[in-house]
Design an enzyme around this catalytic site. Sequence first.
Site, short mmCIF file in Angstrom:
data_model
loop_
_atom_site.label_atom_id
_atom_site.label_comp_id
_atom_site.label_asym_id
_atom_site.label_seq_id
_atom_site.Cartn_x
_atom_site.Cartn_y
_atom_site.Cartn_z
N GLU A 158 58.55 -11.55 92.04
CA GLU A 158 57.81 -11.72 90.80
C GLU A 158 56.35 -11.39 91.07
O GLU A 158 55.75 -11.93 92.01
CB GLU A 158 57.97 -13.16 90.33
CG GLU A 158 57.34 -13.45 88.99
CD GLU A 158 57.71 -14.83 88.47
OE1 GLU A 158 56.89 -15.39 87.72
OE2 GLU A 158 58.79 -15.34 88.81
N LYS A 183 59.01 -12.53 83.52
CA LYS A 183 59.07 -12.16 84.93
C LYS A 183 60.10 -12.97 85.71
O LYS A 183 60.90 -12.42 86.46
CB LYS A 183 57.70 -12.34 85.59
CG LYS A 183 56.62 -11.41 85.09
CD LYS A 183 55.33 -11.57 85.88
CE LYS A 183 54.63 -12.89 85.66
NZ LYS A 183 54.08 -13.03 84.30
N THR A 184 60.04 -14.28 85.54
CA THR A 184 60.94 -15.14 86.31
C THR A 184 62.40 -14.86 85.99
O THR A 184 63.24 -14.76 86.88
CB THR A 184 60.60 -16.62 86.05
OG1 THR A 184 59.27 -16.89 86.50
CG2 THR A 184 61.56 -17.55 86.79
#
Length: 472
Positions: free
Chosen positions: A165, A121-122
């Site tokens: 995110e 995600k990051t």
Amino acid sequence: MTPGLPPAMDRPHFIGIGGAGMSGIAKILAQRGAKVAGSDARESATAEALRERGATVHIGHDAAHLAADATAVVVSSAIREDNPELAAAAERGIPVVHRSDALASLMTGLRPIAVAGTHGKTTTTSMLAVSLSALGLDPSYAIGGDLDAPGSNAHHGEGEIFVAEADESDRSFHKYAPEVAIVLNVELDHHANYASMDEIYESFETFAGKIVPGGTLVVAADQSGAAELTRRVRDLNLNVVTYGESEGADVRIQKITPRGLTSEVTVLLGGKLLTFTVSVPGRHYAHNAVAALAAGVALGIPAHNLASALGKYTGVKRRLQLKGEAAGVQVIDSYAHHPTEMNADLEAIRGAAGDSRILVVFQPHLFSRTQELGVEMGQALALADASVVLDIYPAREDPIPGITSELIIDAARSAGADVTPEHAKDAVPDLVAGMARPGDLVLTMGAGDVTDLGPKILDRLSKGSDAANESN
């Protein structure tokens, strides 16, 4: 475009303001003109970065830190009920807002892209933030890690796009209503909150159902959990765009060519081939970049422009971040803490390292995760030439009887790995300096405070090199 402050968020107080998610929301609110305050357990570069932006940051938790004029108290799921500031908010009738609700309120009136998945995600959120910024679109964004400096995990932009995110760990990603959502993968994790894969699927289905009608779900075609999610959401009023190396993918990855610490990626999109560079190594990161490409295209951004801009991304802190080199040894930091992430990062480094040895300093994260996935963590460490395994970093959890790092160590040794247990974190720099030789790569790995060891290992290696030179 300059959205105003969300209701009751003109004087917010953040408990745990130094956390990756919390600090980003605090920064955006400060940039929008809010009088931001908060507390954190310890001093940090992030806390100082927030002060530079006008926030008041207290160290330690105390009811006295909650200002008389606070309009809301923002918390994450990690904040315990007995926190004195939370108790003071209840006594004084100050509204308590979960960070996901605060983040959702910041997206109102904008075009949100929400990035979800068990891993990646990051990185993917960062790729979108950097590439959209490079195109002059000035997006707002909230990321779970710093791009290049403390406090760079968030930005209030003048553009209409908001990239966020979306955290599935506590189901807080159900609060968002994105125009475009990305699901990178769906796997069982966060065992304190999810008892089975069925619960995970249900949670991701709920997230997909929050996409605005006619919006787009960008979802991995190659990962089994994501493919199952695709099957389950076909009846929703969504445009579903799949990406990956699978033959039926809508955005088809034709080729990934490793080039040292970068990759060249060729995709088939809209009947045309497109080749671009990803400035981080490994197949895992190439797939993240293609997901970002597909999401941007779904918002109407020309593919060739976005592909070129993706090459501007050079990494995010703790995602295979080079910390430095000393005595011919490179030290790299990895946030990987789930077996899938560990395998991906170790395979990426192995592909870029050539004949170099890979030494890992691994710190398990959470007792519950170790209980469920410790064997797989140990098996992943077999990809390294040698590993040092630390005690479990508890974070928000209390110990589970019988669950220790020995579970990982035993599994690693059973898989043929060379593993050394080390209970004293301060002893690691000396231990690694004794193991490493010129040409080696040292990887500090885990989601806890193992990241602090990188500079200390470099310092110890440097001192050892200086002493050797003096003796010669």
